[in-house]
Design an enzyme around this catalytic site. Structure first.
Site, PDB file in Angstrom:
ATOM      1  N   LYS A 260       0.828  -1.209   0.000  1.00 51.90           N
ATOM      2  CA  LYS A 260       0.000   0.000   0.000  1.00 51.90           C
ATOM      3  C   LYS A 260       0.864   1.261   0.000  1.00 51.90           C
ATOM      4  CE  LYS A 260      -2.505  -2.745  -0.496  1.00 51.90           C
ATOM      5  NZ  LYS A 260      -2.532  -4.216  -0.459  1.00 51.90           N
TER       6      LYS A 260
ATOM      7  N   GLY B 132      -4.442 -11.948 -10.270  1.00 50.32           N
ATOM      8  CA  GLY B 132      -5.201 -11.910  -9.021  1.00 50.32           C
ATOM      9  C   GLY B 132      -4.939 -10.578  -8.336  1.00 50.32           C
TER      10      GLY B 132
ATOM     11  N   HIS C 203     -23.632  15.476   2.916  1.00 53.48           N
ATOM     12  CA  HIS C 203     -23.449  15.964   1.541  1.00 53.48           C
ATOM     13  C   HIS C 203     -22.397  17.064   1.542  1.00 53.48           C
ATOM     14  CE1 HIS C 203     -24.375  17.196  -2.539  1.00 53.48           C
ATOM     15  NE2 HIS C 203     -24.347  18.451  -2.096  1.00 53.48           N
TER      16      HIS C 203
HETATM   17  P1  FAD Z   1       1.419 -14.348   8.101  1.00 54.25           P
HETATM   18  O1  FAD Z   1       1.228 -12.901   7.938  1.00 54.25           O
HETATM   19  O2  FAD Z   1       2.039 -15.112   6.993  1.00 54.25           O
HETATM   20  O3  FAD Z   1       2.272 -14.530   9.436  1.00 54.25           O
HETATM   21  C1  FAD Z   1       2.698 -15.776   9.882  1.00 54.25           C
HETATM   22  C2  FAD Z   1       3.924 -15.567  10.748  1.00 54.25           C
HETATM   23  O4  FAD Z   1       4.222 -16.789  11.407  1.00 54.25           O
HETATM   24  C3  FAD Z   1       5.168 -15.186   9.956  1.00 54.25           C
HETATM   25  O5  FAD Z   1       5.839 -14.133  10.600  1.00 54.25           O
HETATM   26  C4  FAD Z   1       6.009 -16.466   9.983  1.00 54.25           C
HETATM   27  O6  FAD Z   1       7.395 -16.195   9.932  1.00 54.25           O
HETATM   28  C5  FAD Z   1       5.613 -17.026  11.325  1.00 54.25           C
HETATM   29  N1  FAD Z   1       5.795 -18.479  11.458  1.00 54.25           N
HETATM   30  C6  FAD Z   1       5.355 -19.451  10.629  1.00 54.25           C
HETATM   31  N2  FAD Z   1       5.650 -20.675  11.133  1.00 54.25           N
HETATM   32  C7  FAD Z   1       6.304 -20.454  12.295  1.00 54.25           C
HETATM   33  C8  FAD Z   1       6.871 -21.299  13.273  1.00 54.25           C
HETATM   34  N3  FAD Z   1       6.781 -22.635  13.184  1.00 54.25           N
HETATM   35  N4  FAD Z   1       7.477 -20.737  14.340  1.00 54.25           N
HETATM   36  C9  FAD Z   1       7.543 -19.386  14.474  1.00 54.25           C
HETATM   37  N5  FAD Z   1       7.016 -18.541  13.582  1.00 54.25           N
HETATM   38  C10 FAD Z   1       6.401 -19.063  12.506  1.00 54.25           C
HETATM   39  N6  FAD Z   1      -4.372  -8.997   3.013  1.00 54.25           N
HETATM   40  C11 FAD Z   1      -5.267  -8.021   3.266  1.00 54.25           C
HETATM   41  O7  FAD Z   1      -6.204  -8.240   4.019  1.00 54.25           O
HETATM   42  N7  FAD Z   1      -5.134  -6.770   2.703  1.00 54.25           N
HETATM   43  C12 FAD Z   1      -4.127  -6.471   1.869  1.00 54.25           C
HETATM   44  O8  FAD Z   1      -4.046  -5.342   1.381  1.00 54.25           O
HETATM   45  C13 FAD Z   1      -3.175  -7.477   1.574  1.00 54.25           C
HETATM   46  N8  FAD Z   1      -2.136  -7.223   0.759  1.00 54.25           N
HETATM   47  C14 FAD Z   1      -1.207  -8.192   0.525  1.00 54.25           C
HETATM   48  C15 FAD Z   1      -0.163  -7.910  -0.336  1.00 54.25           C
HETATM   49  C16 FAD Z   1       0.794  -8.877  -0.605  1.00 54.25           C
HETATM   50  C17 FAD Z   1       1.925  -8.561  -1.532  1.00 54.25           C
HETATM   51  C18 FAD Z   1       0.701 -10.150   0.033  1.00 54.25           C
HETATM   52  C19 FAD Z   1       1.737 -11.202  -0.209  1.00 54.25           C
HETATM   53  C20 FAD Z   1      -0.344 -10.447   0.877  1.00 54.25           C
HETATM   54  C21 FAD Z   1      -1.319  -9.469   1.129  1.00 54.25           C
HETATM   55  N9  FAD Z   1      -2.403  -9.722   1.950  1.00 54.25           N
HETATM   56  C22 FAD Z   1      -3.331  -8.746   2.185  1.00 54.25           C
HETATM   57  C23 FAD Z   1      -2.594 -11.028   2.601  1.00 54.25           C
HETATM   58  C24 FAD Z   1      -2.109 -10.943   4.066  1.00 54.25           C
HETATM   59  O9  FAD Z   1      -0.763 -10.544   4.077  1.00 54.25           O
HETATM   60  C25 FAD Z   1      -2.288 -12.283   4.739  1.00 54.25           C
HETATM   61  O10 FAD Z   1      -3.632 -12.692   4.631  1.00 54.25           O
HETATM   62  C26 FAD Z   1      -1.910 -12.183   6.209  1.00 54.25           C
HETATM   63  O11 FAD Z   1      -0.586 -11.758   6.372  1.00 54.25           O
HETATM   64  C27 FAD Z   1      -2.102 -13.534   6.905  1.00 54.25           C
HETATM   65  O12 FAD Z   1      -1.804 -13.386   8.239  1.00 54.25           O
HETATM   66  P2  FAD Z   1      -1.282 -14.617   9.122  1.00 54.25           P
HETATM   67  O13 FAD Z   1      -0.986 -14.052  10.465  1.00 54.25           O
HETATM   68  O14 FAD Z   1      -2.232 -15.737   9.005  1.00 54.25           O
HETATM   69  O15 FAD Z   1       0.050 -15.101   8.410  1.00 54.25           O
HETATM   70  P1  NAD Z   2      -4.951 -14.804  -6.161  1.00 47.55           P
HETATM   71  O1  NAD Z   2      -5.564 -16.106  -5.836  1.00 47.55           O
HETATM   72  O2  NAD Z   2      -5.662 -13.547  -5.824  1.00 47.55           O
HETATM   73  O3  NAD Z   2      -4.662 -14.738  -7.724  1.00 47.55           O
HETATM   74  C1  NAD Z   2      -3.872 -15.666  -8.397  1.00 47.55           C
HETATM   75  C2  NAD Z   2      -4.215 -15.594  -9.866  1.00 47.55           C
HETATM   76  O4  NAD Z   2      -3.270 -16.353 -10.570  1.00 47.55           O
HETATM   77  C3  NAD Z   2      -5.590 -16.153 -10.189  1.00 47.55           C
HETATM   78  O5  NAD Z   2      -6.291 -15.256 -11.020  1.00 47.55           O
HETATM   79  C4  NAD Z   2      -5.267 -17.468 -10.893  1.00 47.55           C
HETATM   80  O6  NAD Z   2      -6.250 -17.821 -11.857  1.00 47.55           O
HETATM   81  C5  NAD Z   2      -3.954 -17.133 -11.548  1.00 47.55           C
HETATM   82  N1  NAD Z   2      -3.125 -18.290 -11.836  1.00 47.55           N
HETATM   83  C6  NAD Z   2      -2.961 -19.417 -11.108  1.00 47.55           C
HETATM   84  N2  NAD Z   2      -2.096 -20.242 -11.711  1.00 47.55           N
HETATM   85  C7  NAD Z   2      -1.684 -19.631 -12.842  1.00 47.55           C
HETATM   86  C8  NAD Z   2      -0.783 -19.971 -13.875  1.00 47.55           C
HETATM   87  N3  NAD Z   2      -0.108 -21.130 -13.855  1.00 47.55           N
HETATM   88  N4  NAD Z   2      -0.604 -19.084 -14.880  1.00 47.55           N
HETATM   89  C9  NAD Z   2      -1.284 -17.910 -14.911  1.00 47.55           C
HETATM   90  N5  NAD Z   2      -2.155 -17.548 -13.955  1.00 47.55           N
HETATM   91  C10 NAD Z   2      -2.346 -18.382 -12.927  1.00 47.55           C
HETATM   92  O7  NAD Z   2      -3.509 -14.856  -5.499  1.00 47.55           O
HETATM   93  P2  NAD Z   2      -2.407 -13.723  -5.326  1.00 47.55           P
HETATM   94  O8  NAD Z   2      -2.697 -12.546  -6.176  1.00 47.55           O
HETATM   95  O9  NAD Z   2      -1.107 -14.428  -5.466  1.00 47.55           O
HETATM   96  O10 NAD Z   2      -2.601 -13.318  -3.823  1.00 47.55           O
HETATM   97  C11 NAD Z   2      -2.432 -14.292  -2.774  1.00 47.55           C
HETATM   98  C12 NAD Z   2      -3.317 -13.999  -1.615  1.00 47.55           C
HETATM   99  O11 NAD Z   2      -2.942 -12.786  -0.989  1.00 47.55           O
HETATM  100  C13 NAD Z   2      -4.760 -13.890  -2.024  1.00 47.55           C
HETATM  101  O12 NAD Z   2      -5.483 -14.836  -1.304  1.00 47.55           O
HETATM  102  C14 NAD Z   2      -5.188 -12.532  -1.645  1.00 47.55           C
HETATM  103  O13 NAD Z   2      -6.416 -12.524  -0.964  1.00 47.55           O
HETATM  104  C15 NAD Z   2      -4.108 -12.026  -0.717  1.00 47.55           C
HETATM  105  N6  NAD Z   2      -3.882 -10.618  -1.062  1.00 47.55           N
HETATM  106  C16 NAD Z   2      -4.849  -9.733  -0.718  1.00 47.55           C
HETATM  107  C17 NAD Z   2      -4.703  -8.410  -1.080  1.00 47.55           C
HETATM  108  C18 NAD Z   2      -5.786  -7.443  -0.705  1.00 47.55           C
HETATM  109  O14 NAD Z   2      -6.600  -7.775   0.141  1.00 47.55           O
HETATM  110  N7  NAD Z   2      -5.825  -6.260  -1.297  1.00 47.55           N
HETATM  111  C19 NAD Z   2      -3.599  -7.987  -1.789  1.00 47.55           C
HETATM  112  C20 NAD Z   2      -2.652  -8.927  -2.152  1.00 47.55           C
HETATM  113  C21 NAD Z   2      -2.806 -10.251  -1.756  1.00 47.55           C
END
Ligand code: FAD
Ligand code: NAD
Length: 475
Positions: free
Chosen positions: A58, A190, A451
């Site tokens: 973000k 995605g 508004h």
């Molecule tokens: P994680 O955030 O993955 O945290 C898990 C933690 O556990 C990590 O720090 C890991 O190192 C630790 N861990 C794992 N196993 C062990 C172990 N055995 N011992 C000790 N520590 C361990 N979601 C949104 O809602 N809004 C967004 O805008 C958004 N943007 C995203 C953008 C990107 C590029 C990505 C990749 C993801 C985004 N997501 C977004 C998804 C969001 O990041 C995840 O849904 C969220 O982080 C999940 O939270 P979690 O706590 O389950 O896992």
């Molecule tokens: P995603 O599931 O949103 O999208 C993956 C996309 O890749 C899908 O459209 C799928 O059809 C496509 N795909 C799968 N295999 C493929 C292939 N072999 N070749 C071409 N296309 C293929 O997953 P993501 O974008 O990697 O994000 C991962 C997770 O992180 C999601 O669950 C999402 O909710 C979360 N996330 C959330 C936000 C947010 O809330 N704004 C932002 C980033 C990530």
């Protein structure tokens, strides 16, 4: 230091750290174990979300959008600029500062709530014991009355496309580019593909997004997906649907990406390739022998509707369990579990989890799409209101998109709300609250909206569902 706690949380991401804080607030003794290591070797709580996901993405989306607006929108406001440029290093530095501040903030929150932070690896053993291995390799066995597993997720790899951390990267790598790639390819249209594709496209990268499916954003309302596709095209994001990637190879002139689509075998040569085809649960070395915790066929930790694993006192929350991989979903689960452990009421309403895609225009929704409601056999009515008819949106030069409401034709209950347009992610909160209270479209119609605000578009969409909109002709 004590080795016995009421609650041990394994994982300090947005699912785990709120669980630990709430457990502390509930006067339970609690430790939170996290093994996250940044590229410079530093440890940090906050998981994927704060370190390599929601927050850094973000930050870059905001910076790149400001640059894009300065180039393309300021003139319409009568603001003239010359020499508009950007500095990727400064953007990255700002992003890193935001991430650092947020992750360090968790340690202060832990202190205030009485949570013991432990940096290192946690492994659940039988009998609610946890083996803790510090980053120095030292091991301790801890005992808990309850263990919350919150180990998160990791990027899904693609066969034939090996990450090299430099030219072929995952989403974390794509957040760390030191310069704008001239030619960029993202595999997967995605949420990540569209958000990070937007960042680098706005800064000038020729960006191709390869999507295996034939439809863009199939999980979104059809009208929203169609409107979004129009704007991505206008931005210059070259989204190619029905593209099946066959492999990628790093050569001196760039990364050669092979894929096939309706026209046959294709090759694309780019400077950087990002693989964003989804994420998978991360449970590496999490479960010892005899814990009773089961994984499903996709590797998710099996839980019931209340995040119980079935093993006595063992719970699991966030990305490592079923449901959308969203930070706010994990947070609600973590908090609910910590309340249930304390004998209080805890509940997650999985029907009202909002989704937001932080592109421009922003996209947000909650509940059923029109297509889903129809497929479920519901008799529905819909109302839409374009931001082009919103005084506030026009004043902001942000008239693209619309608000759409899907309601039951009989009971008038709101089944879903879909927004594409300015601040959609903020506007959706009203819809979530309305649905949480099982509001009808009439309830929204009778709610006063200030508004001129963007939220009036939601008000008017609710009115439009009964053909009573004031600021657009009713059809
Ligand atoms: P994680 O955030 O993955 O945290 C898990 C933690 O556990 C990590 O720090 C890991 O190192 C630790 N861990 C794992 N196993 C062990 C172990 N055995 N011992 C000790 N520590 C361990 N979601 C949104 O809602 N809004 C967004 O805008 C958004 N943007 C995203 C953008 C990107 C590029 C990505 C990749 C993801 C985004 N997501 C977004 C998804 C969001 O990041 C995840 O849904 C969220 O982080 C999940 O939270 P979690 O706590 O389950 O896992
Ligand atoms: P995603 O599931 O949103 O999208 C993956 C996309 O890749 C899908 O459209 C799928 O059809 C496509 N795909 C799968 N295999 C493929 C292939 N072999 N070749 C071409 N296309 C293929 O997953 P993501 O974008 O990697 O994000 C991962 C997770 O992180 C999601 O669950 C999402 O909710 C979360 N996330 C959330 C936000 C947010 O809330 N704004 C932002 C980033 C990530």
């Amino acid at each position: 230091m004590t080795d016995s706690f009421d609650v041990i949380v394994i994982g300090g991401g947005p699912a785990g750290y709120p669980a630990a804080i709430r457990a502390g607030q509930n006067k339970l003794t609690v430790a939170c174990i996290d093994e996250w290591k940044n590229r410079d070797g530093s440890t940090a709580f906050g998981g994927t979300c704060l370190n390599a996901g929601c927050i850094p993405s973000k930050a870059l989306l905001e910076s790149s959008e400001l640059y894009h607006r300065a180039l393309h929108e300021f003139a319409a406001h009568g603001v003239t600029l010359s020499g508009v440029g950007f500095d990727v290093a400064a953007m990255q530095k700002r992003k890193a500062g935001i991430v650092r501040g947020s992750t360090q903030g968790i340690l202060q929150l832990f202190k205030a709530a009485g949570v013991t932070p432990l940096t290192g690896h946690g492994k659940l053993l039988a009998g609610r014991k946890v083996e803790f291995t510090g980053h120095d390799g030292a091991k301790r066995t801890l005992q808990a009355k309850h263990v919350v597993l919150a180990s998160g997720s990791e990027p899904m790899p693609l066969r034939g496309v090996a990450f090299d951390g430099e030219r072929i990267v995952d989403s974390w790598g794509a957040l760390e580019f030191a310069e704008v790639p001239k030619r960029l390819c993202v595999i997967g249209a995605g949420v990540i593909g569209l958000e990070l594709g937007s960042v680098w496209r706005r800064l000038g990268a020729e960006t191709v997004v390869l999507e295996a499916l034939d439809a863009l954003l199939p999980m979104a309302d059809g009208a929203v997906a169609k409107e979004a596709a129009r704007h991505f095209k206008k931005l210059g994001l070259d989204v190619r649907l029905g593209a099946k990637v066959t492999g990628a190879e790093v050569r001196p002139d760039g990364v050669h990406v092979g894929y096939s689509d309706a026209r046959g075998a294709q090759t694309l040569v780019v400077d950087r390739l990002v693989v964003a085809i989804g994420r998978r649960p991360f449970t590496k070395d999490l479960l010892g022998e005899g814990t009773g915790v089961k994984l499903d066929e996709r590797g998710f930790i099996q839980v019931d509707d209340h995040c119980r694993t079935g093993a006595e006192g063992i719970w699991a929350v966030g990305d490592c369990v079923r449901g959308p991989m969203l930070a706010h979903k994990g947070k609600e689960e973590g908090v609910a579990v910590a309340d249930m452990i304390a004998g209080q009421y805890g509940h997650v309403n999985y029907r009202t989890i909002p989704s937001v895609i932080y592109t421009a225009p922003e996209i947000a929704w909650v509940g059923h799409t029109e297509e889903q409601a129809k497929a479920a056999g519901r008799s529905i009515k819909t109302g839409s209101f374009p931001f082009a008819a919103s005084g506030r949106a026009r004043a902001m030069e942000a008239g693209a998109g619309f608000c759409k409401i899907v309601a039951d034709a009989g009971s008038d209950e709101i089944l879903g709300v879909h927004v594409i347009g300015p601040m959609a992610g903020e506007l959706i909160a009203e819809a979530v609250l309305a649905m949480e209270y099982a509001a009808s479209s009439e309830d929204l119609q009778r709610t006063i909206h200030a508004h001129p605000t963007l939220s009036e578009a939601l008000h008017e969409a609710a009115l439009a569902a009964d053909k009573r909109a004031i600021d657009i002709p009713n059809r």
